[in-house]
Design an enzyme around this catalytic site. Structure first.
Site, PDB file in Angstrom:
ATOM      1  N   CYS A  92       0.850  -1.182   0.000  1.00 25.93           N
ATOM      2  CA  CYS A  92       0.000   0.000   0.000  1.00 25.93           C
ATOM      3  C   CYS A  92       0.888   1.236   0.000  1.00 25.93           C
ATOM      4  O   CYS A  92       1.992   1.231   0.556  1.00 25.93           O
ATOM      5  CB  CYS A  92      -0.927   0.005   1.222  1.00 25.93           C
ATOM      6  N   TYR A  98      -5.134   3.045  11.574  1.00 28.62           N
ATOM      7  CA  TYR A  98      -5.954   1.927  12.028  1.00 28.62           C
ATOM      8  C   TYR A  98      -5.698   0.658  11.225  1.00 28.62           C
ATOM      9  O   TYR A  98      -6.300  -0.376  11.481  1.00 28.62           O
ATOM     10  CB  TYR A  98      -7.443   2.284  11.962  1.00 28.62           C
ATOM     11  N   CYS A  99      -4.822   0.754  10.228  1.00 32.40           N
ATOM     12  CA  CYS A  99      -4.603  -0.374   9.321  1.00 32.40           C
ATOM     13  C   CYS A  99      -3.250  -1.040   9.523  1.00 32.40           C
ATOM     14  O   CYS A  99      -3.151  -2.266   9.492  1.00 32.40           O
ATOM     15  CB  CYS A  99      -4.746   0.090   7.878  1.00 32.40           C
ATOM     16  N   ASP A 551      -3.829 -36.556  12.859  1.00 26.79           N
ATOM     17  CA  ASP A 551      -2.673 -35.691  12.617  1.00 26.79           C
ATOM     18  C   ASP A 551      -2.931 -34.249  13.038  1.00 26.79           C
ATOM     19  O   ASP A 551      -2.075 -33.590  13.615  1.00 26.79           O
ATOM     20  CB  ASP A 551      -2.286 -35.745  11.143  1.00 26.79           C
TER      21      ASP A 551
END
Length: 581
Positions: A92, A98-99, A551
């Site tokens: 970006c 906030y990201c 597993d």
């Protein structure tokens, strides 16, 4: 009109003039510029949508009506998933607070990300299964130099009705014209403030003027852009009325999004500004602020100030979830399928592709993931009473069991071990000298053969509860064991030395948690039309499915017992039918 917008419109006019594809439509003193595609993409449809008397979007109703309830994209709650969001990049060109952290995030190696061919292949499969709308996201999708080509290629997919993009808008004045010519149908722009200085505070970058110019250009080109604004207390709540005013003369859809904490955020729930709080602030100034009809799958609650060109929406993910009508799936840049934004489980379609997984198996994997989608994500009352690691703990890819892992664990070339036995009866797999021999079936008639096998694995109370809540570290136990069983049935001749390699027409594996008895019951149903039966395929399927359960759960306990592997029934063949009583 800003100089950036003027320049963009001049460029648009010149470009379109060269292509002889420019159309001017003058309406209400606004200029709408539309282009005919000069690529192989489909023509750009009109951006207006029709509504019925109840206001529901007819297109969405048609989409829902055209998807079969038996689709691989239908979950156990009857939700049809017709909308796919594809992340094209982790990168970006902004650093929104906030990201992500100011220093950014560690990016994966390029070879971990989906290639363009893989994106197109997966998009085609999703569209064939019922997806009608694709939105390209990121990161920031416009950092991809080939974004125009990607959109043009996606628009070639038959039955795909809408291709949109979510962007921060920084480069729209340069890219939007070619994007529209490639066939871009819809546009979402992220913008959390109408103040340039605050924009820099939020994004840690300059560029507010370019974003506004991009929005205005989108309107001029005939789009009705959605402007996504994340509201936060004590940060941009004082701009709520400014955003409402933004819709006065612009045909935009401003959408207020409730603040949602993710990885990289500080866990500050006091920043949340709820839908009701926001609505109260707006109606203090505009008492006539009215609700509009919403479509069946809309995430946004639509409102409008009478007389304003644009409208406003509220995305209430935290306080009033819309899970009951969710029709969205997400594909991450590294190829993981997420069926819920709030979910902590991902399934790697990339690894399945690169392990040469067949298209049928890929569809089965997607379907298994969709059918494990929960009824709803954690609501506000649940989230705010738990630490962030309990809710937003996303699994790393290397902790998830993938089809490649299943293959490497269970489908490695087996040692050619041969077993001999005699109990007085003639064994079909032994020749006259007593050596193992494959049965010659060339003289047998082709008939429809079916077989059902079953197995149980006792897992104990703790593991049963973890499976029930889908909280095991390796991922979704039931879905992965189902996929492993299907793969195993197809690989039976590789695992069992004297089995014929036959063409199977159907394999179904069901994995059901018996919480009361603390065990998982596995059942496989196999069918073929051929010269030999499918009992071994059914038995192999439930055996490997049980091993897969073991597993995936052995990190919690080794005190598990695989038992009761048996053939339930078979039909077809010279020896007649069999039914266990």
């Amino acid at each position: 009109m800003s100089s950036l917008l003027q320049k963009a419109l001049q460029t648009a006019t010149i470009t379109a003039g060269k292509c002889n594809a420019l159309t001017h439509i003058v309406k209400s003193e606004n200029i709408f510029v539309r282009y005919k595609s000069t690529t192989s993409a489909q023509p750009v449809p009109a951006f207006e949508t029709s509504t019925d008397s109840t206001g529901n979007n007819r297109k969405q109703q048609q989409i829902a009506a055209n998807v079969s309830p038996a689709s691989a994209l239908t979950d156990t709650f009857g939700r049809y998933h017709t909308y796919l969001r594809i992340s094209l990049s982790e990168r970006c060109n902004l650093r929104c607070k906030y990201c992500m952290p100011a220093e950014g995030v560690t990016l994966q190696p390029k070879n971990n990300l989906l290639t363009n061919d893989e994106i197109y292949y997966l998009a085609r499969i999703f569209v064939e299964q019922g997806v009608r709308k694709i939105r390209l996201t990121g990161g920031e999708p416009t950092v991809r130099r080939d974004i125009v080509d990607i959109i043009a290629k996606l628009k070639e997919l038959p039955k795909l009705e809408n291709v949109g993009i979510t962007t921060n808008g920084l480069v729209l004045t340069r890219l939007l014209v070619p994007l529209q010519r490639a066939g871009l149908d819809a546009l979402n722009i992220s913008l959390d403030t109408l103040r340039p200085q605050r924009f820099e505070e939020i994004t840690r970058r300059k560029g507010w003027e370019r974003v506004i110019a991009g929005i205005d250009l989108a309107i001029q080109l005939g789009y009705k852009p959605k402007v996504n604004c994340v509201l936060m207390k004590n940060f941009n709540e004082d701009e709520i009325c400014d955003f409402i005013e933004f819709t006065r003369d612009r045909n935009v859809d401003v959408r207020f999004i409730e603040y949602m904490p993710f990885m990289g955020n500080k866990w500050q729930t006091d920043k949340l500004l709820s839908f009701n709080e926001t609505l109260k602030i707006i109606r203090e100034k505009w008492p006539e602020f009215e609700a509009l009809p919403n479509g069946p799958n809309d995430t946004s609650k639509a409102y409008k100030v009478p007389g304003y060109k644009g409208q406003v929406g509220f995305i209430t993910s935290m306080t009033e979830h819309f899970c009951g009508s969710c029709n969205r799936l997400r594909l991450t840049a590294d190829g993981n399928l997420k069926v819920c934004l709030f979910g902590n489980k991902e399934i790697s379609l990339r690894d399945a592709l690169r392990s040469k997984c067949s298209e049928d198996d890929l569809v089965a994997l997607i379907s298994a993931a969709v059918k494990r989608k929960k009824k709803q994500h954690a609501g506000r009352h649940q989230i705010f009473n738990k630490p962030p690691t309990d809710i937003f703990k996303f699994q790393k890819l290397n902790n998830f069991i993938t089809p490649a892992y299943v293959l490497s664990r269970y489908f490695a070339k087996p040692q050619q071990i041969r077993f001999y036995s005699s109990n007085g009866k003639q064994l079909t797999h032994i020749d006259k000298t007593g050596k193992a021999s494959m049965v010659d079936v060339s003289e047998k008639p082709n008939t429809t053969r079916t077989a059902i096998a079953r197995a149980n694995i006792y897992v104990g109370s703790e593991v049963a509860q973890l499976i029930h809540s889908n909280n095991l570290k390796k991922g979704d136990v039931l879905s992965v064991s189902q996929l492993a069983g299907i793969m195993a049935a197809k690989k039976t001749s590789d695992l069992i030395p004297l089995c014929h390699n036959i063409t199977i027409s159907s394999v179904k594996v069901n994995a059901v948690l018996d919480l009361d008895n603390e065990m998982v019951t596995l059942e496989a149903s196999v069918r073929c039309t051929g010269q030999t039966g499918v009992e071994m395929e059914a038995l192999t399927a439930v055996s490997v499915a049980a091993l897969t359960v073991y597993d995936m759960c052995k990190a919690v306990t080794h005190d598990m017992i695989i038992k009761d592997i048996h053939l339930v029934s078979k039909s077809g063949g010279q020896r007649g039918d069999f039914q266990r009583l």
